[in-house]
Design a protein around this motif. Structure first.
Motif, PDB file in Angstrom:
ATOM      1  N   ARG A 186     -33.605 -55.538   0.865  1.00  0.00           N
ATOM      2  CA  ARG A 186     -33.227 -54.581   1.893  1.00  0.00           C
ATOM      3  C   ARG A 186     -33.526 -53.175   1.390  1.00  0.00           C
ATOM      4  N   TYR A 223     -30.724 -53.021  10.017  1.00  0.00           N
ATOM      5  CA  TYR A 223     -29.279 -52.990   9.915  1.00  0.00           C
ATOM      6  C   TYR A 223     -28.756 -51.562  10.027  1.00  0.00           C
ATOM      7  N   CYS A 224     -27.693 -51.433  10.766  1.00  0.00           N
ATOM      8  CA  CYS A 224     -26.957 -50.178  10.831  1.00  0.00           C
ATOM      9  C   CYS A 224     -25.891 -50.203   9.736  1.00  0.00           C
ATOM     10  N   ALA A 225     -25.649 -49.064   9.147  1.00  0.00           N
ATOM     11  CA  ALA A 225     -24.647 -48.993   8.091  1.00  0.00           C
ATOM     12  C   ALA A 225     -23.934 -47.662   8.140  1.00  0.00           C
ATOM     13  N   GLY A 247     -24.398 -48.450   1.921  1.00  0.00           N
ATOM     14  CA  GLY A 247     -23.387 -48.446   2.947  1.00  0.00           C
ATOM     15  C   GLY A 247     -22.205 -49.316   2.565  1.00  0.00           C
ATOM     16  N   ASP A 270     -19.986 -50.323   5.349  1.00  0.00           N
ATOM     17  CA  ASP A 270     -19.807 -51.101   6.569  1.00  0.00           C
ATOM     18  C   ASP A 270     -21.196 -51.409   7.124  1.00  0.00           C
ATOM     19  N   TRP A 271     -21.360 -52.652   7.597  1.00  0.00           N
ATOM     20  CA  TRP A 271     -22.693 -53.098   8.028  1.00  0.00           C
ATOM     21  C   TRP A 271     -22.626 -53.811   9.367  1.00  0.00           C
TER      22      TRP A 271
END
Length: 119
Positions: free
Chosen positions: A43, A93-95, A106, A108-109
């Protein structure tokens, strides 16, 4: 713990555009960002944005093509992706996390959304 939900992924031809959205279940009081993971690869950081949205940072591979923004009133962050290339194919992915812009990590994912770019 804040829940993050991505949307907007899909398939597009090279040169096309997509806009990813990430909605948080509550207010985020720190930096947010986007990461991606291609098959067989680790990632990697794509871009990040500070709490007030003033400071942004991008991976060299996406500079000039991707733009990150956020709307704190909607607890959301966005990734506008233009001039997409096949090598942009990945799960995105948003983090969120304190110091994300500095550490490129990050806490929180989201669950991820697939982006596929065909040549």
């Amino acid at each position: 713990q804040v829940q993050l939900v991505e949307s907007g992924g899909g398939s597009v031809q090279a040169g096309g555009s997509l806009r990813l959205s990430c909605a948080a279940s509550g207010r985020i009081f720190y930096s947010m960002g986007w990461f991606r993971q291609a098959p067989g690869k680790e990632r990697e950081f794509v871009g990040g944005i500070s709490l007030a949205g003033i400071r942004t940072d991008y991976a060299d591979s996406v500079k000039g093509r991707f733009t990150i923004s956020r709307d704190n009133a909607k607890n959301s962050v966005y990734l506008q992706m233009n001039s997409l290339k096949p090598e942009d194919t990945a799960v995105y992915y948003c983090a969120a996390g304190p110091g994300l812009l500095t550490t490129q990590k990050g806490t929180d994912w989201g669950q991820g959304t697939q982006v596929t770019v065909s040549s």
